[in-house]
Design a protein around this motif. Structure first.
Motif, mmCIF file in Angstrom:
data_model
loop_
_atom_site.group_PDB
_atom_site.id
_atom_site.type_symbol
_atom_site.label_atom_id
_atom_site.label_comp_id
_atom_site.label_asym_id
_atom_site.label_seq_id
_atom_site.Cartn_x
_atom_site.Cartn_y
_atom_site.Cartn_z
ATOM 1 N N ARG A 120 0.836 -1.207 0.000
ATOM 2 C CA ARG A 120 0.000 0.000 0.000
ATOM 3 C C ARG A 120 0.870 1.256 0.000
ATOM 4 N NH1 ARG A 120 -2.976 -2.893 4.229
ATOM 5 N NH2 ARG A 120 -2.228 -1.372 5.719
ATOM 6 N N ALA A 123 2.428 1.635 -3.490
ATOM 7 C CA ALA A 123 1.533 2.217 -4.492
ATOM 8 C C ALA A 123 1.701 3.734 -4.544
ATOM 9 C CB ALA A 123 0.091 1.852 -4.168
ATOM 10 N N TRP A 124 1.830 4.350 -3.367
ATOM 11 C CA TRP A 124 1.997 5.801 -3.332
ATOM 12 C C TRP A 124 3.354 6.223 -3.846
ATOM 13 C CZ3 TRP A 124 -1.588 9.244 -3.337
ATOM 14 C CH2 TRP A 124 -2.837 8.895 -2.841
ATOM 15 N N PRO B 22 -4.909 4.277 -5.953
ATOM 16 C CA PRO B 22 -3.560 3.710 -6.046
ATOM 17 C C PRO B 22 -3.556 2.290 -6.576
ATOM 18 C CG PRO B 22 -3.870 4.766 -3.933
ATOM 19 C CD PRO B 22 -5.202 4.756 -4.598
ATOM 20 N N MET B 23 -4.580 1.523 -6.185
ATOM 21 C CA MET B 23 -4.606 0.120 -6.606
ATOM 22 C C MET B 23 -4.883 0.016 -8.096
ATOM 23 S SD MET B 23 -5.859 -1.707 -3.362
ATOM 24 C CE MET B 23 -5.317 -1.019 -1.815
ATOM 25 N N MET B 26 -1.805 0.912 -9.945
ATOM 26 C CA MET B 26 -0.839 -0.169 -9.825
ATOM 27 C C MET B 26 -1.179 -1.311 -10.779
ATOM 28 S SD MET B 26 0.547 -0.935 -6.083
ATOM 29 C CE MET B 26 -0.824 -1.898 -5.560
ATOM 30 N N ASN B 232 4.684 -4.193 -8.782
ATOM 31 C CA ASN B 232 3.311 -3.943 -9.246
ATOM 32 C C ASN B 232 2.603 -5.250 -9.501
ATOM 33 O OD1 ASN B 232 3.169 -1.176 -9.249
ATOM 34 N ND2 ASN B 232 4.085 -0.977 -11.267
ATOM 35 N N SER B 235 1.790 -7.010 -6.334
ATOM 36 C CA SER B 235 0.671 -6.374 -5.636
ATOM 37 C C SER B 235 -0.659 -6.776 -6.248
ATOM 38 C CB SER B 235 0.799 -4.859 -5.714
ATOM 39 O OG SER B 235 2.123 -4.474 -5.598
#
Lengths: 287, 259
Positions: A120, A123-124, B22-23, B26, B232, B235
């Motif tokens: 998380r 991602a930033w 953000p997800m 990504m 990425n 994730s």
């Protein structure tokens, strides 16, 4: 009669010893060890030496360190305020939804936070990267210049902290708001209270327990924050957590790291103890 | 009233966008040929290929699962005992017991990691999977016991009295009445423990030894030194697994609700 009493005691001990023993050995004793090491002198190589000293704590009062203590407190404070600001309307809105939508939004809030904590933050890092998409958009909109660095700043630390801990603020507020009887607000307004008055004088006091839990849930991990400033913060956004890690792993000054840990612990447990003891005291007074 | 609902609605929507943006970025980037994804330079599965061929991912994932499952089971047993003891007996010891659990919840990860590291060094225990396991059980116990305690507070102990009157012995009461009734609490606590264990980085970072890296530890080193594009992809896999698990568990719970 006496035999029964003993039997009851035996039962209590059988169920108490495993958890209490585990926490005593692996939580209480290590904590006490850390606190005692904070009062030990360190050799130039960072080893723990014999004798006792207050030197580690005196060192903490140098101006650079005081700055870091203050920064830790205000970053945590601002992050908590921002989290509450967003969590309050969200919790309120969720509580007023139909059962079905409530479940959906609840899931949507919980699910992303079952993915890895580091991912998380990562991602930033990608979004705020100088070559990343946000920088590109903001430059074309003329909001920031080409040289603006969005990563490695204190603001970034606050942003990512809010991103990480906001659900922990939303959930307790929602849980408290769910139990609130919203007819009370209408009743207050029928009786002439303004919308703001009914919200602040009826809704807020009724969910105060949720607000308190939310504050603790955000504030405590914030004060001990280490990874977020480490990954997205710059040299000017170091927090106490970073100092502990630096002293433990890089400077290898264990007594110093332990002293920082002790200070952080006092910063967290002291207000917590205060809140709990005033609560106990007021309960006793009421009795 | 409408106006306030409007405001809180917009905030809620903004919060959800904030959580998911953000997800989404990504996910898009994990198929993007460019490393940072300023512009789209073509669809690729290269990052996923690189991810699966990395032997360390599988190795560290296995470590994480071994620790996660064993810490979950241990903390479910110990945490339930703690909750039962605190709820059932009102002696002085239990006040201390509860205080210890509360304090544990209030102590930040970095402090626990630090003091456990000092403790393991002091007792000359070699850092490795065992020390990670001990550390994870320690922080999971409190969470499990809090969840189970919540369940116990709604539990009607008259049922047990009734069973006793009807001649049930201690074993039957525990096995047939007590455990089935509080098992949702125990399972919820266990799931929480598993998630916390799988996700933990800070405490593990302090007590890990050579060769016992968990997945979060490896992710951290990838973040510091590795390729962002591979992360990425990792994730996205994480997200897919999480959503699938949640979907399945919802499916499992749903029929019970309608009953």
């Amino acid at each position: 009669m006496k035999g029964m009493h003993n039997k009851k005691n035996l039962g209590e001990w059988l169920v108490t010893i495993p958890p209490l023993g585990w926490l005593f050995i692996f939580f209480m004793i290590p904590t006490i060890i850390a606190i005692t090491i904070a009062f030990r002198p360190s050799s130039p190589y960072g080893d723990i030496e014999a004798g006792w000293t207050l030197e580690n704590f005196i060192m903490l009062f140098s101006p650079t360190y005081i700055t870091i203590i203050w920064r830790t407190i205000w970053i945590s404070f601002i992050s908590t305020i921002i989290c509450l600001f967003f969590a309050l309307p969200t919790g309120y809105y969720m509580a007023r939804l139909s059962q079905k939508w409530r479940q959906i939004i609840l899931l949507l809030i919980i699910v992303p936070f079952w993915t890895n904590f580091l991912i998380r933050i990562f991602a930033w890092k990608i979004i705020l990267n100088p070559e990343g998409i946000l920088q590109y958009i903001l430059i074309s909109l003329g909001i920031i210049s080409k040289n603006t660095m969005m990563l490695y700043r204190t603001e970034t630390v606050i942003l990512v902290t809010v991103y990480t801990y906001l659900p922990f603020a939303i959930l307790p507020i929602f849980a408290a708001a769910e139990k609130f009887n919203f007819k009370l607000l209408e009743a207050a307004q029928d009786l002439g209270a303004s919308r703001w008055e009914s919200f602040s004088r009826i809704f807020l006091p009724n969910i105060s327990k949720g607000l308190k839990v939310a504050t603790f849930m955000v504030m405590i991990p914030c004060l001990g924050s280490y990874i977020i400033p480490d990954l997205v913060g710059g040299t000017n956004s170091e927090m106490i957590g970073n100092l502990i890690a630096t002293q433990a792993f890089i400077a290898r000054n264990i007594p110093m790291a332990a002293a920082w840990a002790t200070v952080l612990m006092a910063m967290i447990l002291f207000p917590m103890g205060l809140v709990i003891s005033t609560k106990l005291l007021s309960r006793k007074m009421a009795e | 009233m409408k106006c306030r609902n409007g405001f809180s609605k917009y905030i809620t929507i903004a919060v959800l966008i904030f959580f998911y943006l953000p997800m989404v970025i990504m996910t898009i980037n994990s198929f993007n040929n460019s490393r940072y994804g300023v512009e789209w330079s073509g669809f690729t599965l290269a990052w996923y290929k690189q991810l699966i061929t990395d032997p360390k991912i599988l190795y560290t994932l296995m470590n994480s699962l071994i620790i996660g499952i064993s810490a979950m089971v241990t903390s479910m047993v110990i945490g339930t005992l703690a909750a039962f003891a605190i709820h059932h007996y009102k002696s002085r010891i239990q006040i201390f017991h509860q205080a210890l659990i509360f304090t544990q919840l209030g102590v930040p990860d970095i402090l626990m990691g630090m003091s456990l590291l000092l403790f393991f060094i002091a007792i000359h225990l070699r850092l490795g999977l065992i020390t990670i396991y001990i550390a994870h059980v320690t922080f999971c116990i409190s969470y499990v016991s809090m969840v189970v305690l919540g369940r116990l507070q709604n539990f009607d102990f008259k049922i047990i009295e009734a069973a006793k009157d009807l001649g049930a012995d201690w074993y039957v009461i525990t096995r047939r009445i007590f455990l089935p009734l509080i098992s949702p609490g125990i399972i919820a606590g266990g799931l929480l423990a598993f998630t916390l264990s799988i996700d933990d980085f800070v405490i593990t970072f302090f007590v890990t030894g050579p060769g016992s890296s968990t997945l979060p530890i490896y992710i951290y080193s990838m973040m510091k030194h590795g390729s962002p594009a591979v992360l990425n992809a990792l994730s996205v896999l994480f997200l897919v697994v999480t959503f699938t698990l949640v979907y399945c568990s919802q499916r499992l719970i749903a029929p019970k609700k309608t009953r």
